[in-house]
Design a protein around this motif. Structure first.
Motif, PDB file in Angstrom:
ATOM      1  N   GLY A  11       0.818  -1.210   0.000  1.00 43.08           N
ATOM      2  CA  GLY A  11       0.000   0.000   0.000  1.00 43.08           C
ATOM      3  C   GLY A  11       0.847   1.252   0.000  1.00 43.08           C
ATOM      4  O   GLY A  11       1.672   1.461   0.899  1.00 43.08           O
ATOM      5  N   ILE A  14      -0.882   7.156   2.550  1.00 44.42           N
ATOM      6  CA  ILE A  14      -0.142   7.886   3.591  1.00 44.42           C
ATOM      7  C   ILE A  14       0.385   6.921   4.658  1.00 44.42           C
ATOM      8  O   ILE A  14       1.494   7.123   5.184  1.00 44.42           O
ATOM      9  N   GLY A  16       1.332   3.675   4.281  1.00 46.19           N
ATOM     10  CA  GLY A  16       2.486   2.927   3.754  1.00 46.19           C
ATOM     11  C   GLY A  16       3.746   3.774   3.734  1.00 46.19           C
ATOM     12  O   GLY A  16       4.824   3.326   4.166  1.00 46.19           O
ATOM     13  N   GLU A  35       2.806  -0.720  -4.398  1.00 46.60           N
ATOM     14  CA  GLU A  35       1.526  -0.022  -4.617  1.00 46.60           C
ATOM     15  C   GLU A  35       0.990  -0.464  -5.975  1.00 46.60           C
ATOM     16  O   GLU A  35       1.679  -0.335  -6.980  1.00 46.60           O
ATOM     17  N   ASP A  37      -1.252   0.770  -7.795  1.00 49.61           N
ATOM     18  CA  ASP A  37      -1.676   1.857  -8.678  1.00 49.61           C
ATOM     19  C   ASP A  37      -0.584   2.934  -8.632  1.00 49.61           C
ATOM     20  O   ASP A  37       0.557   2.643  -8.923  1.00 49.61           O
ATOM     21  N   ALA A  41      -3.370   6.737  -4.444  1.00 52.35           N
ATOM     22  CA  ALA A  41      -4.513   6.397  -5.303  1.00 52.35           C
ATOM     23  C   ALA A  41      -5.758   6.009  -4.491  1.00 52.35           C
ATOM     24  O   ALA A  41      -6.880   6.078  -4.992  1.00 52.35           O
ATOM     25  N   ASN A 177       0.919  -5.051  -8.087  1.00 52.34           N
ATOM     26  CA  ASN A 177      -0.211  -5.592  -7.331  1.00 52.34           C
ATOM     27  C   ASN A 177       0.209  -6.856  -6.584  1.00 52.34           C
ATOM     28  O   ASN A 177       0.763  -7.782  -7.180  1.00 52.34           O
ATOM     29  N   VAL A 178      -0.065  -6.901  -5.290  1.00 50.11           N
ATOM     30  CA  VAL A 178       0.198  -8.120  -4.520  1.00 50.11           C
ATOM     31  C   VAL A 178      -1.027  -9.021  -4.628  1.00 50.11           C
ATOM     32  O   VAL A 178      -2.145  -8.591  -4.321  1.00 50.11           O
ATOM     33  N   TYR A 210      -8.697  -1.921   1.415  1.00 55.32           N
ATOM     34  CA  TYR A 210      -8.491  -3.284   0.901  1.00 55.32           C
ATOM     35  C   TYR A 210      -7.731  -4.154   1.906  1.00 55.32           C
ATOM     36  O   TYR A 210      -7.301  -5.251   1.579  1.00 55.32           O
ATOM     37  N   VAL A 214      -6.249  -8.060   1.710  1.00 49.41           N
ATOM     38  CA  VAL A 214      -4.818  -8.384   1.783  1.00 49.41           C
ATOM     39  C   VAL A 214      -4.566  -9.348   2.941  1.00 49.41           C
ATOM     40  O   VAL A 214      -3.810 -10.317   2.811  1.00 49.41           O
ATOM     41  N   MET A 217      -5.391 -12.826   2.083  1.00 51.04           N
ATOM     42  CA  MET A 217      -4.366 -13.491   1.251  1.00 51.04           C
ATOM     43  C   MET A 217      -3.376 -14.264   2.119  1.00 51.04           C
ATOM     44  O   MET A 217      -2.704 -15.168   1.647  1.00 51.04           O
ATOM     45  N   TYR A 336      -8.872   2.936  10.155  1.00 44.73           N
ATOM     46  CA  TYR A 336      -8.851   4.313  10.693  1.00 44.73           C
ATOM     47  C   TYR A 336     -10.238   4.936  10.801  1.00 44.73           C
ATOM     48  O   TYR A 336     -10.389   6.006  11.382  1.00 44.73           O
ATOM     49  N   HIS A 339     -10.286   8.739   9.850  1.00 46.13           N
ATOM     50  CA  HIS A 339      -9.342   9.753  10.331  1.00 46.13           C
ATOM     51  C   HIS A 339      -7.900   9.280  10.283  1.00 46.13           C
ATOM     52  O   HIS A 339      -7.089   9.649  11.127  1.00 46.13           O
ATOM     53  N   PHE A 341      -5.653   9.985   7.932  1.00 39.66           N
ATOM     54  CA  PHE A 341      -4.660  10.935   7.416  1.00 39.66           C
ATOM     55  C   PHE A 341      -4.047  11.727   8.559  1.00 39.66           C
ATOM     56  O   PHE A 341      -2.828  11.866   8.658  1.00 39.66           O
TER      57      PHE A 341
HETATM   58  C1  FAD Z   1     -14.067  11.237   1.479  1.00 39.65           C
HETATM   59  C2  FAD Z   1     -13.037  11.012   2.546  1.00 39.65           C
HETATM   60  C3  FAD Z   1     -12.659  12.063   3.393  1.00 39.65           C
HETATM   61  C4  FAD Z   1     -11.708  11.854   4.382  1.00 39.65           C
HETATM   62  N1  FAD Z   1     -11.308  12.918   5.156  1.00 39.65           N
HETATM   63  C5  FAD Z   1     -10.333  12.748   6.074  1.00 39.65           C
HETATM   64  C6  FAD Z   1      -9.853  13.851   6.847  1.00 39.65           C
HETATM   65  O1  FAD Z   1     -10.288  14.997   6.675  1.00 39.65           O
HETATM   66  N2  FAD Z   1      -8.868  13.616   7.758  1.00 39.65           N
HETATM   67  C7  FAD Z   1      -8.347  12.371   7.968  1.00 39.65           C
HETATM   68  O2  FAD Z   1      -7.497  12.209   8.831  1.00 39.65           O
HETATM   69  N3  FAD Z   1      -8.797  11.307   7.248  1.00 39.65           N
HETATM   70  C8  FAD Z   1      -9.750  11.462   6.320  1.00 39.65           C
HETATM   71  N4  FAD Z   1     -10.187  10.391   5.589  1.00 39.65           N
HETATM   72  C9  FAD Z   1      -9.624   9.063   5.871  1.00 39.65           C
HETATM   73  C10 FAD Z   1      -8.255   8.924   5.247  1.00 39.65           C
HETATM   74  O3  FAD Z   1      -8.346   9.216   3.872  1.00 39.65           O
HETATM   75  C11 FAD Z   1      -7.728   7.484   5.421  1.00 39.65           C
HETATM   76  O4  FAD Z   1      -7.887   7.057   6.756  1.00 39.65           O
HETATM   77  C12 FAD Z   1      -6.256   7.392   5.063  1.00 39.65           C
HETATM   78  O5  FAD Z   1      -5.986   8.057   3.842  1.00 39.65           O
HETATM   79  C13 FAD Z   1      -5.858   5.926   4.956  1.00 39.65           C
HETATM   80  O6  FAD Z   1      -4.582   5.868   4.367  1.00 39.65           O
HETATM   81  P1  FAD Z   1      -3.984   4.434   4.007  1.00 39.65           P
HETATM   82  O7  FAD Z   1      -2.635   4.682   3.459  1.00 39.65           O
HETATM   83  O8  FAD Z   1      -4.102   3.545   5.204  1.00 39.65           O
HETATM   84  O9  FAD Z   1      -4.967   3.836   2.909  1.00 39.65           O
HETATM   85  P2  FAD Z   1      -5.087   4.220   1.359  1.00 39.65           P
HETATM   86  O10 FAD Z   1      -4.800   5.636   1.117  1.00 39.65           O
HETATM   87  O11 FAD Z   1      -6.404   3.685   0.893  1.00 39.65           O
HETATM   88  O12 FAD Z   1      -3.909   3.407   0.700  1.00 39.65           O
HETATM   89  C14 FAD Z   1      -3.960   2.012   0.531  1.00 39.65           C
HETATM   90  C15 FAD Z   1      -3.242   1.699  -0.765  1.00 39.65           C
HETATM   91  O13 FAD Z   1      -3.106   0.283  -0.882  1.00 39.65           O
HETATM   92  C16 FAD Z   1      -3.139  -0.031  -2.257  1.00 39.65           C
HETATM   93  N5  FAD Z   1      -3.435  -1.462  -2.371  1.00 39.65           N
HETATM   94  C17 FAD Z   1      -4.579  -2.101  -2.014  1.00 39.65           C
HETATM   95  N6  FAD Z   1      -4.495  -3.414  -2.281  1.00 39.65           N
HETATM   96  C18 FAD Z   1      -3.256  -3.618  -2.811  1.00 39.65           C
HETATM   97  C19 FAD Z   1      -2.582  -4.772  -3.318  1.00 39.65           C
HETATM   98  N7  FAD Z   1      -3.161  -5.973  -3.299  1.00 39.65           N
HETATM   99  N8  FAD Z   1      -1.314  -4.639  -3.794  1.00 39.65           N
HETATM  100  C20 FAD Z   1      -0.714  -3.416  -3.820  1.00 39.65           C
HETATM  101  N9  FAD Z   1      -1.330  -2.278  -3.375  1.00 39.65           N
HETATM  102  C21 FAD Z   1      -2.573  -2.394  -2.881  1.00 39.65           C
HETATM  103  C22 FAD Z   1      -4.242   0.872  -2.791  1.00 39.65           C
HETATM  104  O14 FAD Z   1      -4.117   1.066  -4.195  1.00 39.65           O
HETATM  105  C23 FAD Z   1      -4.016   2.155  -1.997  1.00 39.65           C
HETATM  106  O15 FAD Z   1      -3.235   3.113  -2.701  1.00 39.65           O
HETATM  107  C24 FAD Z   1     -11.130  10.560   4.572  1.00 39.65           C
HETATM  108  C25 FAD Z   1     -11.490   9.519   3.715  1.00 39.65           C
HETATM  109  C26 FAD Z   1     -12.417   9.729   2.709  1.00 39.65           C
HETATM  110  C27 FAD Z   1     -12.783   8.597   1.800  1.00 39.65           C
END
Ligand code: FAD
Length: 384
Positions: A11, A14, A16, A35, A37, A41, A177-178, A210, A214, A217, A336, A339, A341
């Motif tokens: 992933g 943010i 990862g 990642e 994508d 993404a 892609n994993v 996702y 994962v 898997m 999360y 929240h 980010f």
């Molecule tokens: C509309 C909206 C508004 C939000 N507003 C806020 C806010 O104001 N403040 C805040 O703190 N949070 C907010 N959030 C929540 C925040 O966006 C998430 O909690 C945070 O971005 C999660 O980050 P992440 O890296 O864990 O996940 P993601 O950003 O979803 O990253 C996971 C990554 O894993 C990749 N991936 C998945 N499966 C595989 C695979 N098999 N192989 C390789 N790669 C893979 C995906 O492509 C993706 O890029 C909001 C969310 C949404 C949807």
């Protein structure tokens, strides 16, 4: 692509990139982010990127405070050069209070926040008007405000961490892609990808919405689900709103980003609890009704576009930072619940400490999977 790694992070959102950065910072070697994508993404590039320290549990206050202070110092910490600006706008977070119940809870929250060094305060309606003149205070009893809260640019922030990670020697493979996590006798042995196998004895699941797929898997079951959340952006206009405005009971958040657009969202009913991120046509209508009631001057604004992303929900709406019981070398940072980010620096710090066996500087041991089995849930009152 090298076919071995000491640590594989799945992933490139943010989570990862912060986990990768902190692992490298604390001396790990051969760390690879995969990642499927492009970076950001997933939910990261679709989020509001609002940052608030105004929480109702000590755990979330401490994690959010650590993260906010990290963002304040990110330019030095991540050695961000002139070519990138994470756009940390600290115009504060103004939480609107419209019921007596909210007011009572907010007073408790503010006392807790102040005891932890977070200088939030209760505002009357005239002070609300001074801070946010466009806001209607009809039906508003009070506001909670903390001026060091704000919002960031999620793409630039992800890039800043990614560049720091690479500068320290980390490797990022996008479009990778994993499809399988390989295991042998209760240990992780590697990952299969569309670009070949990577042998490793440590896999970190940072796959956002996702993450349950994962984990599956690797034969690991996580108590998570994903649900669609909608958000929209308007045309850019002159600066008219400094803080992020949010209300739990009126169900909205809204901010004006540095180039002048307003970004806003609300929780809609009957959203699919799956991996769909298609746009919901009912959302802009409901959003327009909500926001023009709260901020009448916005009636004249035109929406540019809408999109959606996934909230990855845990049973107590707090994240999971955990090793997997029964599978050595498999870790998860997910759940999360909308929240993730704002907690990202705390995620990176906590996960690096967990994986490297360091003593906790933040209360992350409380966020393990075992809390769900024990029924020892975190009771956070200030969650969307
Ligand atoms: C509309 C909206 C508004 C939000 N507003 C806020 C806010 O104001 N403040 C805040 O703190 N949070 C907010 N959030 C929540 C925040 O966006 C998430 O909690 C945070 O971005 C999660 O980050 P992440 O890296 O864990 O996940 P993601 O950003 O979803 O990253 C996971 C990554 O894993 C990749 N991936 C998945 N499966 C595989 C695979 N098999 N192989 C390789 N790669 C893979 C995906 O492509 C993706 O890029 C909001 C969310 C949404 C949807």
């Amino acid at each position: 692509m090298k076919n071995t790694a000491d640590y594989v992070i799945i992933g490139g959102g943010i989570s990862g990139v912060t986990i990768g950065y902190f692992l490298m910072k604390y001396g790990a070697k051969n760390v690879v982010i995969l990642e499927r994508d492009y970076l950001a993404a997933g939910a990261t590039g679709r989020c509001g990127a609002g940052i608030r320290q105004q929480w109702g549990t000590e755990l979330n206050c401490l994690m959010a405070k650590f993260s906010c202070e990290f963002f304040e110092n990110a330019k030095d910490e991540l050695e961000i050069g002139d070519g990138i600006d994470i756009e940390f706008h600290q115009g504060g977070y103004l939480l609107l209070i419209s019921t007596e119940r909210e007011l009572a809870q907010t007073k408790k929250n503010i006392a807790l926040q102040n005891s932890l060094g977070i200088a939030s305060r209760l505002l009357g309606t005239s002070e609300i008007n001074e801070i946010a003149p466009a806001l209607s205070t009809e039906g508003i009893l009070a506001g909670a405000f903390h001026e060091r809260d704000g919002h960031l640019n999620p793409f630039h922030t992800t890039q800043a961490f990614a560049r720091a990670f690479v500068r320290l020697g980390g490797i990022i493979h996008t479009n990778t892609n994993v499809s399988r996590v390989t295991t042998d006798r209760g240990r992780v042995t590697g990952v299969d990808t569309n670009r070949g196998h990577i042998a490793t004895d440590c896999v970190i699941n940072a796959a956002g919405g996702y993450s349950q797929q994962v984990a599956a898997m690797a034969g690991v079951s996580l108590p998570l689900y994903s649900v669609r959340h909608n958000i929209l952006v308007t045309e850019a206009v002159e600066r008219a709103l400094n803080p992020v405005i949010m209300s739990f009971s009126l169900n909205f958040y809204c901010q004006q980003v540095p180039h002048g657009s307003f970004i806003m969202g609300r929780t809609c009913e009957n959203q699919p609890r799956d991996l769909r991120v298609t746009a919901d046509s009912a959302f802009p209508v409901a959003m327009a009704k909500t926001i023009t009631r709260a901020m009448p001057p916005l009636k004249k604004l035109r929406m540019l576009r809408q999109w959606a992303g996934l909230y990855n929900m845990s049973p107590d709406k707090c994240p999971i930072y955990s090793a997997a019981p029964g599978l050595a070398g498999f870790y998860t940072a997910a759940g999360y619940s909308g929240h993730g980010f704002m907690l990202a620096p705390a995620t990176g710090q906590s996960m690096a400490e967990l994986i490297l066996g360091h003593a906790p500087t933040l209360p992350w041991p409380r966020l393990g999977l075992s809390r769900f089995e024990k029924g020892d849930l975190i009771l956070e009152p200030s969650v969307v």
